[in-house]
Design a protein around this motif. Structure first.
Motif, PDB file in Angstrom:
ATOM      1  N   GLY A  20       0.812  -1.207   0.000  1.00  0.00           N
ATOM      2  CA  GLY A  20       0.000   0.000   0.000  1.00  0.00           C
ATOM      3  C   GLY A  20       0.848   1.260   0.000  1.00  0.00           C
ATOM      4  N   TYR A  21       1.844   1.285   0.864  1.00  0.00           N
ATOM      5  CA  TYR A  21       2.728   2.457   0.924  1.00  0.00           C
ATOM      6  C   TYR A  21       3.479   2.662  -0.382  1.00  0.00           C
ATOM      7  CZ  TYR A  21       2.657   4.853   5.381  1.00  0.00           C
ATOM      8  OH  TYR A  21       2.303   5.672   6.417  1.00  0.00           O
ATOM      9  N   PHE A  22       3.999   1.565  -0.937  1.00  0.00           N
ATOM     10  CA  PHE A  22       4.826   1.715  -2.135  1.00  0.00           C
ATOM     11  C   PHE A  22       3.995   2.166  -3.326  1.00  0.00           C
ATOM     12  CE2 PHE A  22       8.431   0.390  -4.911  1.00  0.00           C
ATOM     13  CZ  PHE A  22       9.444   0.963  -4.161  1.00  0.00           C
ATOM     14  N   SER A  23       2.766   1.689  -3.412  1.00  0.00           N
ATOM     15  CA  SER A  23       1.900   2.128  -4.512  1.00  0.00           C
ATOM     16  C   SER A  23       1.527   3.598  -4.345  1.00  0.00           C
ATOM     17  CB  SER A  23       0.644   1.254  -4.582  1.00  0.00           C
ATOM     18  OG  SER A  23      -0.096   1.325  -3.379  1.00  0.00           O
ATOM     19  N   ALA A  24       1.228   4.009  -3.121  1.00  0.00           N
ATOM     20  CA  ALA A  24       0.855   5.405  -2.874  1.00  0.00           C
ATOM     21  C   ALA A  24       2.022   6.344  -3.185  1.00  0.00           C
ATOM     22  CB  ALA A  24       0.413   5.576  -1.422  1.00  0.00           C
ATOM     23  N   ILE A  25       3.216   5.965  -2.718  1.00  0.00           N
ATOM     24  CA  ILE A  25       4.406   6.785  -2.990  1.00  0.00           C
ATOM     25  C   ILE A  25       4.675   6.869  -4.489  1.00  0.00           C
ATOM     26  CG2 ILE A  25       6.916   6.902  -2.708  1.00  0.00           C
ATOM     27  CD1 ILE A  25       6.444   5.461   0.049  1.00  0.00           C
ATOM     28  N   SER A  26       4.617   5.721  -5.158  1.00  0.00           N
ATOM     29  CA  SER A  26       4.910   5.675  -6.596  1.00  0.00           C
ATOM     30  C   SER A  26       3.934   6.530  -7.385  1.00  0.00           C
ATOM     31  CB  SER A  26       4.879   4.228  -7.099  1.00  0.00           C
ATOM     32  OG  SER A  26       5.847   3.439  -6.423  1.00  0.00           O
ATOM     33  N   ILE A  37      -4.027   7.033   2.039  1.00  0.00           N
ATOM     34  CA  ILE A  37      -3.938   5.656   2.527  1.00  0.00           C
ATOM     35  C   ILE A  37      -4.895   5.495   3.702  1.00  0.00           C
ATOM     36  CG2 ILE A  37      -2.463   3.896   3.607  1.00  0.00           C
ATOM     37  CD1 ILE A  37      -0.050   5.219   2.296  1.00  0.00           C
ATOM     38  N   LEU A  38      -5.714   4.457   3.655  1.00  0.00           N
ATOM     39  CA  LEU A  38      -6.602   4.120   4.762  1.00  0.00           C
ATOM     40  C   LEU A  38      -6.114   2.817   5.400  1.00  0.00           C
ATOM     41  CD1 LEU A  38     -10.122   4.758   3.161  1.00  0.00           C
ATOM     42  CD2 LEU A  38      -8.726   6.346   4.513  1.00  0.00           C
ATOM     43  N   GLU A  39      -5.903   2.829   6.701  1.00  0.00           N
ATOM     44  CA  GLU A  39      -5.459   1.650   7.434  1.00  0.00           C
ATOM     45  C   GLU A  39      -6.398   1.440   8.618  1.00  0.00           C
ATOM     46  OE1 GLU A  39      -4.121  -1.486   9.157  1.00  0.00           O
ATOM     47  OE2 GLU A  39      -3.214  -0.884   7.243  1.00  0.00           O
ATOM     48  N   LYS A  40      -6.939   0.236   8.729  1.00  0.00           N
ATOM     49  CA  LYS A  40      -7.941   0.024   9.780  1.00  0.00           C
ATOM     50  C   LYS A  40      -7.337  -0.133  11.173  1.00  0.00           C
ATOM     51  CE  LYS A  40      -8.409  -4.998   9.286  1.00  0.00           C
ATOM     52  NZ  LYS A  40      -9.379  -6.087   9.024  1.00  0.00           N
ATOM     53  N   ALA A 128       6.536   9.022   1.651  1.00  0.00           N
ATOM     54  CA  ALA A 128       5.102   9.284   1.497  1.00  0.00           C
ATOM     55  C   ALA A 128       4.777  10.727   1.887  1.00  0.00           C
ATOM     56  CB  ALA A 128       4.304   8.297   2.351  1.00  0.00           C
ATOM     57  N   ARG A 129       5.322  11.142   2.996  1.00  0.00           N
ATOM     58  CA  ARG A 129       5.063  12.514   3.468  1.00  0.00           C
ATOM     59  C   ARG A 129       5.604  13.545   2.474  1.00  0.00           C
ATOM     60  NH1 ARG A 129       6.638  11.559   8.145  1.00  0.00           N
ATOM     61  NH2 ARG A 129       8.829  12.184   7.923  1.00  0.00           N
ATOM     62  N   MET A 134      -1.452  11.397   2.057  1.00  0.00           N
ATOM     63  CA  MET A 134      -2.136  11.541   3.334  1.00  0.00           C
ATOM     64  C   MET A 134      -2.442  10.160   3.912  1.00  0.00           C
ATOM     65  SD  MET A 134      -2.099  14.766   3.533  1.00  0.00           S
ATOM     66  CE  MET A 134      -3.135  15.088   4.972  1.00  0.00           C
ATOM     67  N   LEU A 135      -2.592  10.103   5.221  1.00  0.00           N
ATOM     68  CA  LEU A 135      -2.795   8.826   5.910  1.00  0.00           C
ATOM     69  C   LEU A 135      -3.881   8.972   6.957  1.00  0.00           C
ATOM     70  CD1 LEU A 135      -1.895   5.919   6.831  1.00  0.00           C
ATOM     71  CD2 LEU A 135      -0.269   7.072   8.352  1.00  0.00           C
ATOM     72  N   ARG A 136      -4.765   7.958   7.015  1.00  0.00           N
ATOM     73  CA  ARG A 136      -5.733   7.871   8.108  1.00  0.00           C
ATOM     74  C   ARG A 136      -5.683   6.475   8.683  1.00  0.00           C
ATOM     75  NH1 ARG A 136     -11.385  10.468   6.180  1.00  0.00           N
ATOM     76  NH2 ARG A 136     -11.996   9.556   8.172  1.00  0.00           N
ATOM     77  N   THR A 137      -5.387   6.368   9.968  1.00  0.00           N
ATOM     78  CA  THR A 137      -5.401   5.071  10.646  1.00  0.00           C
ATOM     79  C   THR A 137      -6.725   4.893  11.377  1.00  0.00           C
ATOM     80  OG1 THR A 137      -4.307   6.067  12.556  1.00  0.00           O
ATOM     81  CG2 THR A 137      -2.889   5.006  10.913  1.00  0.00           C
TER      82      THR A 137
END
Length: 417
Positions: A20-26, A37-40, A128-129, A134-137
């Motif tokens: 997930g991180y690598f796809s978002a960064i790329s 990115i959404l992480e439960k 990523a930053r 953006m990130l939501r946990t």
């Protein structure tokens, strides 16, 4: 609905793990503007944290895609193209270009020189930053559907756990192994059929007089086979544990035999050759002359077999603790050779290999464009990582799958935005 709506995103990645991180960064680095990115769970990159005993086995020093795919029980042929586009060498360069110094160990596994997974986590979070991701946990996704959106034709609408609605032009599922039903459920909502999830990379629960009270002992080159999985033999280091057998030979066997072993409830007979490639009986004949007056059990004649394991092998083969080599009868020599080369065990279950659990199964690869990781059934839906029916052996191969599929999906999404 327009791109200016604060709840609308060009890309929403579901799953805050490696893929997930690598796809978002790329995607973000390639120009995709609004990426979330959404992480439960409360924390991201959880498997990165625990992998490799907390050291993070980033990838493997196998730079030829045709050789690299041989380490994937599921996905082997399908991965050749993707690994040509983004392989282990690209992964190494990506991390090193961001200040992560890597080292290659004798078995080909690649780790950060810090021997700390936090180094990799910090690198991914910084990238990523810096890219504006953006990130939501604590933000699980309940459902996804496509809705009309005027000139934009259709967008994805996500219902998240707190009842909020988000929309996205593109969705990427990187929820990990589909034993966790959430990812499977979301993929199935768009018509994807999944190979049923079963565990891979596990160790064997075995109770045997040969193994009792010998945890921590290992041999460097054993061969494992089983009549339950015809034609499968795996070779490598084998480790005795408190519960049975582990080590690369056992883990490879569990990966290649994952479905068959699941179907038999992990109750199966196992054969171990503790001395692969050595003619044991011929060596015994030499020892009768070379070590004639030595007591058989006192010293292992094979450097590969630790002394305490050798003593146990002699004992379970019915050889007296006082017997010397020159007195070893043919029948007992054969019994000892049988113990060494054909030890028989009954596996009675499995155990997780530390925290490095991997799932065999996932989204069927014929339903995915493997150049872009986009669904063939639903435009705008992408996949990366273990949610796909791809899994590798231990040694950095599963992370390489995450980096490869994540990168290809991210670039494709940016190109389409």
């Amino acid at each position: 609905m327009t791109h200016t709506d604060e709840n609308h995103w060009d890309l929403i990645v579901i799953g805050g793990g490696a893929a997930g991180y690598f796809s978002a960064i790329s995607a973000a680095e390639a120009g995709c503007q609004r990426v979330l990115i959404l992480e439960k769970s409360p924390q991201v990159l959880g498997k990165v944290k625990v992998s490799g005993g907390g050291r993070c086995n980033v990838t493997h020093n196998c730079l030829d895609p045709k050789a690299l795919v041989k380490f994937y029980p599921r996905g082997e042929k399908s991965l050749i193209g993707p690994l040509h586009r983004w392989g282990a060498a690209d992964t190494i360069e990506w991390f090193e270009s961001r200040g992560v110094e890597l080292k290659t160990e004798a078995d080909g596994r690649i780790f950060p020189v810090t021997d700390s997974s936090q180094t990799i986590i910090d690198c991914l979070q910084t990238a990523a930053r810096d890219a504006g991701v953006m990130l939501r946990t604590r933000c699980g996704v309940e459902s996804i559907k496509k809705i009309p959106a005027g000139e934009m034709a259709e967008v994805f609408q996500l219902a998240v756990a707190d009842g909020e609605r988000l929309t996205a032009t593109n969705i990427l599922l990187a929820t990990g192994g589909t034993r966790l039903a959430a990812g499977a459920k979301l993929a199935a909502e768009f018509g994807h059929k999944l190979e049923p999830p079963v565990p891979s990379l596990f160790t064997f629960n075995i109770k045997s007089p040969l193994l009792a009270e010998l945890p921590g002992l290992s041999v460097p080159k054993a061969i494992i086979s089983s009549p339950k999985v015809k034609g499968l033999k795996t070779e490598g280091p084998l480790l005795i544990t408190h519960w049975g057998l582990s080590g690369p030979a056992a883990l490879k066997f569990s990966a290649w035999g994952a479905r068959v072993l699941h179907d038999c409830g992990y109750q199966f007979k196992l054969e171990v050759n503790w001395l692969a490639g050595i003619d044991t009986l011929a060596r015994f004949s030499e020892l009768r002359n070379e070590w004639g007056k030595r007591t058989i059990c006192k010293r292992s004649p094979f450097s590969e077999i630790p002394k305490r394991l050798w003593e146990r092998m002699v004992e379970v083969s019915g050889i007296s603790g006082e017997m010397i080599w020159s007195q070893l009868p043919k029948q007992q020599a054969q019994a000892l050779a049988q113990t060494i080369n054909h030890s028989q065990f009954q596996a009675q279950g499995k155990s997780i290999n530390k925290d490095e659990f991997v799932t065999c199964g996932g989204v069927k690869l014929p339903e995915v464009n493997l150049k872009t990781m986009q669904s063939k059934l639903c435009p705008g839906l992408y996949f990366a990582g273990e949610i796909l029916n791809i899994d590798g052996l231990t040694g950095g191969f599963n992370f390489q799958n995450a980096w490869t599929t994540g990168y290809l999906a991210g670039i494709a999404i940016a190109d389409a935005s």
